[in-house]
Design a protein around this motif. Structure first.
Motif, PDB file in Angstrom:
ATOM      1  N   UNK A   7       0.895  -1.412  -0.275  1.00 21.75           N
ATOM      2  CA  UNK A   7       0.035  -0.076   0.019  1.00 21.75           C
ATOM      3  C   UNK A   7       0.895   1.141   0.003  1.00 21.75           C
ATOM      4  N   UNK A   8       0.737   2.041  -1.039  1.00 20.14           N
ATOM      5  CA  UNK A   8       1.783   3.019  -1.135  1.00 20.14           C
ATOM      6  C   UNK A   8       1.074   4.370  -2.011  1.00 20.14           C
ATOM      7  N   UNK A   9       1.264   5.492  -1.629  1.00 15.80           N
ATOM      8  CA  UNK A   9       0.981   6.709  -2.417  1.00 15.80           C
ATOM      9  C   UNK A   9       1.881   6.865  -3.786  1.00 15.80           C
ATOM     10  N   UNK A  10       2.786   6.232  -3.775  1.00 20.08           N
ATOM     11  CA  UNK A  10       3.788   6.494  -5.005  1.00 20.08           C
ATOM     12  C   UNK A  10       3.454   5.280  -6.160  1.00 20.08           C
ATOM     13  N   UNK A  11       2.170   5.456  -6.630  1.00 15.34           N
ATOM     14  CA  UNK A  11       1.993   4.463  -7.723  1.00 15.34           C
ATOM     15  C   UNK A  11       2.690   4.793  -9.125  1.00 15.34           C
TER      16      UNK A  11
END
Length: 158
Positions: A39-43
């Motif tokens: 789970x990351x905001x850096x897709x």
């Protein structure tokens, strides 16, 4: 009632092997595939890294989810935006960038090492041989995930 019992007996006889527990038989018949998810905001950065640096392909993507596969499609890795409304609370907190690693086994680790150096990838552990038989080096992805790239070799003899 007798029909049900007889049907159950036939199913058990046809489907299960004598000498093995039911759990062992179910386990042996069960196909399983693993897909690790981060789970990351850096897709966008993650997609660029895995596709351009490591040669992964895109199996599926939308605005909050990215599913990648290794060259040859032997394994998949997924990435999900944190806090997305479509997801249950269990799948909302973001990965904190520590305590996880991936291992990528390759046929020619020296070639991959040279290719990544040419692409100016930051090598975190320089290529080396380990006494237990790995020849490897390590990098990190945009999320802080350590990636150990290796070729298994024979262990050193004492």
């Amino acid at each position: 009632m007798k029909r049900s019992a007889m049907l159950l007996a036939i199913i058990l006889f046809c489907c299960f092997q004598p000498g093995l527990s039911i759990a062992q038989q179910l386990k042996s018949q069960q196909k399983m595939k693993l897909n690790a998810g981060i789970i990351t905001s850096k897709l966008a950065e993650t997609k660029a890294f895995y596709t351009s640096i490591l040669g992964f392909g895109i199996s599926f993507e939308n605005d909050f989810y990215l599913l990648l596969h290794t060259p040859g499609k032997q394994a998949e890795l997924s990435f999900l935006l944190p806090g997305h409304a479509s997801q249950q609370p269990l799948f909302q907190p973001s990965f904190q960038g520590q305590g996880m690693y991936l291992t990528i086994e390759v046929e020619d680790v020296d070639l991959v090492y040279q290719e990544l150096k040419k692409k100016n990838v930051d090598i975190k552990i320089d290529i080396r041989n380990e006494p237990w038989g790995d020849r490897h080096f390590a990098i990190t992805d945009p999320n802080g995930i350590a990636i150990d790239i290796l070729k298994y070799t024979n262990p050193e003899k004492p």
